[in-house]
Design a protein around this motif. Structure first.
Motif, PDB file in Angstrom:
ATOM      1  N   GLN A   1       0.829  -1.192   0.000  1.00 54.07           N
ATOM      2  CA  GLN A   1       0.000   0.000   0.000  1.00 54.07           C
ATOM      3  C   GLN A   1       0.870   1.251   0.000  1.00 54.07           C
ATOM      4  N   GLN A   2       1.918   1.208   0.818  1.00 56.90           N
ATOM      5  CA  GLN A   2       2.819   2.366   0.870  1.00 56.90           C
ATOM      6  C   GLN A   2       3.489   2.587  -0.477  1.00 56.90           C
ATOM      7  N   ARG A   3       3.862   1.500  -1.096  1.00 59.53           N
ATOM      8  CA  ARG A   3       4.501   1.603  -2.406  1.00 59.53           C
ATOM      9  C   ARG A   3       3.557   2.274  -3.396  1.00 59.53           C
ATOM     10  N   ASP A   4       2.307   1.865  -3.375  1.00 62.20           N
ATOM     11  CA  ASP A   4       1.325   2.460  -4.292  1.00 62.20           C
ATOM     12  C   ASP A   4       1.108   3.941  -3.986  1.00 62.20           C
ATOM     13  N   LYS A   5       1.089   4.287  -2.718  1.00 57.57           N
ATOM     14  CA  LYS A   5       0.927   5.704  -2.338  1.00 57.57           C
ATOM     15  C   LYS A   5       2.128   6.514  -2.797  1.00 57.57           C
ATOM     16  N   LEU A   6       3.321   5.936  -2.646  1.00 57.05           N
ATOM     17  CA  LEU A   6       4.528   6.636  -3.093  1.00 57.05           C
ATOM     18  C   LEU A   6       4.537   6.815  -4.611  1.00 57.05           C
ATOM     19  N   ARG A   7       4.051   5.849  -5.331  1.00 56.24           N
ATOM     20  CA  ARG A   7       3.993   5.964  -6.801  1.00 56.24           C
ATOM     21  C   ARG A   7       3.018   7.078  -7.203  1.00 56.24           C
ATOM     22  N   GLN A   8       1.895   7.172  -6.499  1.00 54.54           N
ATOM     23  CA  GLN A   8       0.948   8.260  -6.792  1.00 54.54           C
ATOM     24  C   GLN A   8       1.594   9.619  -6.501  1.00 54.54           C
ATOM     25  N   TYR A   9       2.294   9.692  -5.387  1.00 57.51           N
ATOM     26  CA  TYR A   9       2.990  10.927  -5.019  1.00 57.51           C
ATOM     27  C   TYR A   9       4.030  11.274  -6.081  1.00 57.51           C
ATOM     28  N   GLN A  10       4.732  10.261  -6.566  1.00 58.30           N
ATOM     29  CA  GLN A  10       5.752  10.429  -7.592  1.00 58.30           C
ATOM     30  C   GLN A  10       5.127  10.984  -8.880  1.00 58.30           C
ATOM     31  N   LYS A  11       3.965  10.481  -9.250  1.00 59.36           N
ATOM     32  CA  LYS A  11       3.279  10.976 -10.457  1.00 59.36           C
ATOM     33  C   LYS A  11       2.884  12.451 -10.292  1.00 59.36           C
ATOM     34  N   ARG A  12       2.374  12.784  -9.101  1.00 57.27           N
ATOM     35  CA  ARG A  12       1.993  14.189  -8.859  1.00 57.27           C
ATOM     36  C   ARG A  12       3.206  15.102  -8.969  1.00 57.27           C
ATOM     37  N   LEU A  13       4.341  14.650  -8.367  1.00 60.28           N
ATOM     38  CA  LEU A  13       5.555  15.458  -8.444  1.00 60.28           C
ATOM     39  C   LEU A  13       6.023  15.619  -9.892  1.00 60.28           C
ATOM     40  N   SER A  14       5.982  14.527 -10.659  1.00 61.60           N
ATOM     41  CA  SER A  14       6.418  14.583 -12.058  1.00 61.60           C
ATOM     42  C   SER A  14       5.555  15.553 -12.848  1.00 61.60           C
ATOM     43  N   LEU A  15       4.251  15.514 -12.655  1.00 60.28           N
ATOM     44  CA  LEU A  15       3.355  16.445 -13.346  1.00 60.28           C
ATOM     45  C   LEU A  15       3.642  17.890 -12.922  1.00 60.28           C
ATOM     46  N   GLY A  16       3.872  18.093 -11.609  1.00 58.26           N
ATOM     47  CA  GLY A  16       4.191  19.431 -11.098  1.00 58.26           C
ATOM     48  C   GLY A  16       5.495  19.944 -11.669  1.00 58.26           C
ATOM     49  N   LEU A  17       6.485  19.081 -11.832  1.00 56.87           N
ATOM     50  CA  LEU A  17       7.776  19.474 -12.393  1.00 56.87           C
ATOM     51  C   LEU A  17       7.618  19.955 -13.827  1.00 56.87           C
ATOM     52  N   GLU A  18       6.837  19.252 -14.593  1.00 52.95           N
ATOM     53  CA  GLU A  18       6.611  19.660 -15.977  1.00 52.95           C
ATOM     54  C   GLU A  18       5.921  21.036 -16.038  1.00 52.95           C
ATOM     55  N   ARG A  19       4.936  21.232 -15.157  1.00 53.42           N
ATOM     56  CA  ARG A  19       4.239  22.527 -15.141  1.00 53.42           C
ATOM     57  C   ARG A  19       5.178  23.658 -14.732  1.00 53.42           C
ATOM     58  N   GLU A  20       6.010  23.383 -13.713  1.00 50.26           N
ATOM     59  CA  GLU A  20       6.939  24.419 -13.228  1.00 50.26           C
ATOM     60  C   GLU A  20       8.001  24.738 -14.271  1.00 50.26           C
ATOM     61  N   ARG A  21       8.452  23.740 -15.000  1.00 50.35           N
ATOM     62  CA  ARG A  21       9.432  23.978 -16.064  1.00 50.35           C
ATOM     63  C   ARG A  21       8.795  24.876 -17.151  1.00 50.35           C
ATOM     64  N   ALA A  22       7.591  24.533 -17.517  1.00 49.74           N
ATOM     65  CA  ALA A  22       6.897  25.354 -18.533  1.00 49.74           C
ATOM     66  C   ALA A  22       6.669  26.773 -18.007  1.00 49.74           C
ATOM     67  N   LEU A  23       6.331  26.897 -16.722  1.00 48.49           N
ATOM     68  CA  LEU A  23       6.115  28.216 -16.118  1.00 48.49           C
ATOM     69  C   LEU A  23       7.421  29.001 -16.042  1.00 48.49           C
ATOM     70  N   ALA A  24       8.535  28.301 -15.734  1.00 47.38           N
ATOM     71  CA  ALA A  24       9.849  28.959 -15.680  1.00 47.38           C
ATOM     72  C   ALA A  24      10.227  29.476 -17.056  1.00 47.38           C
ATOM     73  N   ARG A  25       9.955  28.778 -18.097  1.00 49.50           N
ATOM     74  CA  ARG A  25      10.231  29.236 -19.461  1.00 49.50           C
ATOM     75  C   ARG A  25       9.422  30.506 -19.770  1.00 49.50           C
ATOM     76  N   GLN A  26       8.157  30.416 -19.341  1.00 49.34           N
ATOM     77  CA  GLN A  26       7.283  31.579 -19.585  1.00 49.34           C
ATOM     78  C   GLN A  26       7.795  32.818 -18.843  1.00 49.34           C
ATOM     79  N   LEU A  27       8.218  32.599 -17.581  1.00 48.63           N
ATOM     80  CA  LEU A  27       8.742  33.717 -16.790  1.00 48.63           C
ATOM     81  C   LEU A  27      10.006  34.282 -17.419  1.00 48.63           C
ATOM     82  N   LEU A  28      10.870  33.423 -17.960  1.00 53.22           N
ATOM     83  CA  LEU A  28      12.087  33.894 -18.627  1.00 53.22           C
ATOM     84  C   LEU A  28      11.740  34.697 -19.875  1.00 53.22           C
ATOM     85  N   ARG A  29      10.743  34.284 -20.604  1.00 55.41           N
ATOM     86  CA  ARG A  29      10.325  35.022 -21.791  1.00 55.41           C
ATOM     87  C   ARG A  29       9.756  36.397 -21.405  1.00 55.41           C
TER      88      ARG A  29
END
Length: 176
Positions: A1-29
């Motif tokens: 169960q913990q493993r599954d919860k960690l995988r869900q957390y990992q997916k949320r972080l990965s999605l957040g990283l992509e959004r923040e990278r895109a936002l950082a590009r926008q801020l640089l522009r």
């Protein structure tokens, strides 16, 4: 169960990283370099969290494998325990003396059977052989019905038989 919860957390972080990278590009522009830098620091921190999460997942998976293997080992040990108890009960039922007695009886029975086999196979004494030959001769004499042998002596010379001369021809005999 913990493993599954960690995988869900990992997916949320990965999605957040992509959004923040895109936002950082926008801020640089847009020319907001300091905000982009702050966002990239936050992204870097989340990447480290993602790495830690990956390590935790790996540790959890190793632990699950260890637990599964330990369960298998426990089943093996339980099987050995039951087998040992079975052997112990069997040893209580049959003592070494009992086994030796049974082996001795078996060897005696095998020896007795060997003696019977030898008798049946023709390992007879000389007296037995003589008795068998006498019985065979007696049976042979009963079965033979030979003509009686003449008691008068045979002649020394066999008399010559003279050929028949003047024998009539078969066609003449048939006409008469």
């Amino acid at each position: 169960q913990q493993r599954d919860k960690l995988r869900q957390y990992q997916k949320r972080l990965s999605l957040g990283l992509e959004r923040e990278r895109a936002l950082a590009r926008q801020l640089l522009r847009d020319g907001k370099k300091e905000k982009a830098m702050l966002l990239l620091k936050k992204k870097r921190y989340q990447e480290q969290l993602l790495d830690k999460t990956e390590n935790q997942i790996s540790n959890l998976e190793r632990m699950v494998q260890d637990i599964e293997f330990t369960q298998i080992e426990m089943k093996v040990i339980e099987g050995l325990k039951i087998g040992n108890e079975c052997l112990h009960k069997m040893h209580q039922v049959m003592s070494i003396e009992e086994v030796e007695r049974i082996i001795g009886e078996t060897q005696d029975a095998v020896e007795y059977q060997r003696q019977i086999d030898e008798l049946l196979a023709g390992s007879l004494t000389e007296e037995d052989e003589d008795a068998i030959l006498e019985e065979l001769n007696a049976i042979t004499q009963e079965q033979l019905d030979l003509p009686e042998v003449p008691s008068e002596p045979l002649p020394e010379k066999i008399p010559e038989v003279s050929p028949i001369k003047n024998r009539p021809k078969p066609e003449l005999v048939a006409a008469s």
